[in-house]
Design a protein around this motif. Structure first.
Motif, PDB file in Angstrom:
ATOM      1  N   ASN A   1      27.827  13.204  30.017  1.00 31.40           N
ATOM      2  CA  ASN A   1      29.152  13.837  30.027  1.00 31.40           C
ATOM      3  C   ASN A   1      29.056  15.342  30.226  1.00 31.40           C
ATOM      4  O   ASN A   1      29.816  15.938  30.990  1.00 31.40           O
ATOM      5  CB  ASN A   1      29.890  13.527  28.718  1.00 31.40           C
ATOM      6  CG  ASN A   1      30.648  12.221  28.788  1.00 31.40           C
ATOM      7  OD1 ASN A   1      31.226  11.882  29.807  1.00 31.40           O
ATOM      8  ND2 ASN A   1      30.618  11.473  27.695  1.00 31.40           N
TER       9      ASN A   1
ATOM     10  N   THR B   1      30.319  17.087  33.533  1.00 28.70           N
ATOM     11  CA  THR B   1      31.381  18.094  33.440  1.00 28.70           C
ATOM     12  C   THR B   1      30.954  19.393  34.110  1.00 28.70           C
ATOM     13  O   THR B   1      31.735  20.031  34.819  1.00 28.70           O
ATOM     14  CB  THR B   1      31.721  18.358  31.966  1.00 28.70           C
ATOM     15  OG1 THR B   1      32.137  17.135  31.348  1.00 28.70           O
ATOM     16  CG2 THR B   1      32.837  19.389  31.853  1.00 28.70           C
TER      17      THR B   1
ATOM     18  N   ALA C   1      34.276  13.235  34.215  1.00 28.42           N
ATOM     19  CA  ALA C   1      34.123  14.435  35.042  1.00 28.42           C
ATOM     20  C   ALA C   1      33.819  14.070  36.493  1.00 28.42           C
ATOM     21  O   ALA C   1      34.355  14.680  37.425  1.00 28.42           O
ATOM     22  CB  ALA C   1      33.017  15.321  34.477  1.00 28.42           C
TER      23      ALA C   1
END
Length: 261
Positions: free
Chosen positions: A8, A12, A65
């Motif tokens: 993540n 991102t 993301a």
């Protein structure tokens, strides 16, 4: 499906890079009111690439993301493409806006339909549709960058493209690639998508080093000794040969015939 924290965070970071990657290019285009050397076909291919990339990331349930990343790619690519139409082909603002909105609606509709269709295919254990999406996205992204390679080969220089944009985009590819590696299962096709473009951007950097930076260094190194020689020669010249005294001396020469007359 549990997404590791590392995936993540890296995803991102990659999405942030891709969110701002084209902003330096858009700003440079606006500031110089020119898109010469920037390939409109490259931007259009990237906008189209965002569709299969978005479908793949969403259906494969990669981190959020990466799902958003593809949508940002399509939007910013179309904005840059519109600049090419406006500055390069002299389209009116209304025509550019109409073209961008029309393509956004068309590509968005195609992506939505493919997401629903491929979710059904995935439930039926059909693998080839997802492989096709990965191949298409990688092909369109690569074709866009390769279009710029042809311009580099033709003009023997990297022109019209911001190296800041290239650096940010390459960083986005790198972070996205690593985020795929940190997923709970390694997605080979996802690695191919981001790895292909990353390799091509590294090639553009190498071309910039060979065709832009090294000649600039060589030219600068050649000019510095010449500037030093001119400075030494100027200091060695007697004061009577200064520009101002030479001008007055010529006046005297011009007046002598008048005095003899």
């Amino acid at each position: 499906m549990d997404i590791p924290v590392a995936a993540n965070i890296l995803g991102t970071t990659g999405a942030v890079c891709w969110s701002v990657q084209l902003l330096p290019q858009i700003f440079i285009n606006y500031r110089r009111h020119n898109t010469e050397g920037l390939q409109a076909s490259m931007m259009l291919l990237w906008a189209v690439a965002g569709v299969p990339l978005g479908v793949y990331n969403i259906v494969e349930e990669l981190n959020v993301a990466l799902r958003v990343q593809a949508q940002i790619l399509t939007f910013l690519s179309l904005v840059t493409w519109a600049q090419c139409l406006y500055y390069g082909k002299k389209y009116s603002v209304n025509k550019c806006i109409t073209a961008v909105i029309s393509l956004l609606l068309l590509l968005g509709g195609i992506e939505t339909a493919l997401i629903f269709a491929l979710r059904v295919a995935k439930q039926r254990d059909l693998q080839w549709p997802m492989i096709l999406m990965a191949v298409l996205s990688a092909s369109f992204l690569a074709a866009g960058v390769l279009r710029h390679y042809w311009d580099i080969y033709t003009h023997r220089t990297v022109r019209g493209i911001s190296f800041i944009f290239v650096a940010i985009d390459a960083a986005g590819d790198l972070f996205s690639l690593v985020s795929v590696v940190f997923e709970s299962r390694i997605d080979v096709l996802g690695m191919v998508i981001y790895g292909t473009e990353l390799a091509l951007w590294i090639g553009v950097f190498i071309c910039g080093l060979v065709f832009n930076f090294l000649p600039w260094i060589t030219e600068r190194a050649r000019k510095e000794p010449e500037a030093g020689e001119r400075e030494v020669a100027l200091h060695e010249m007697p004061s009577s040969t200064s520009v101002f005294r030479t001008a007055s001396g010529s006046d005297v020469v011009m007046r002598r015939p008048q005095q003899q007359l």
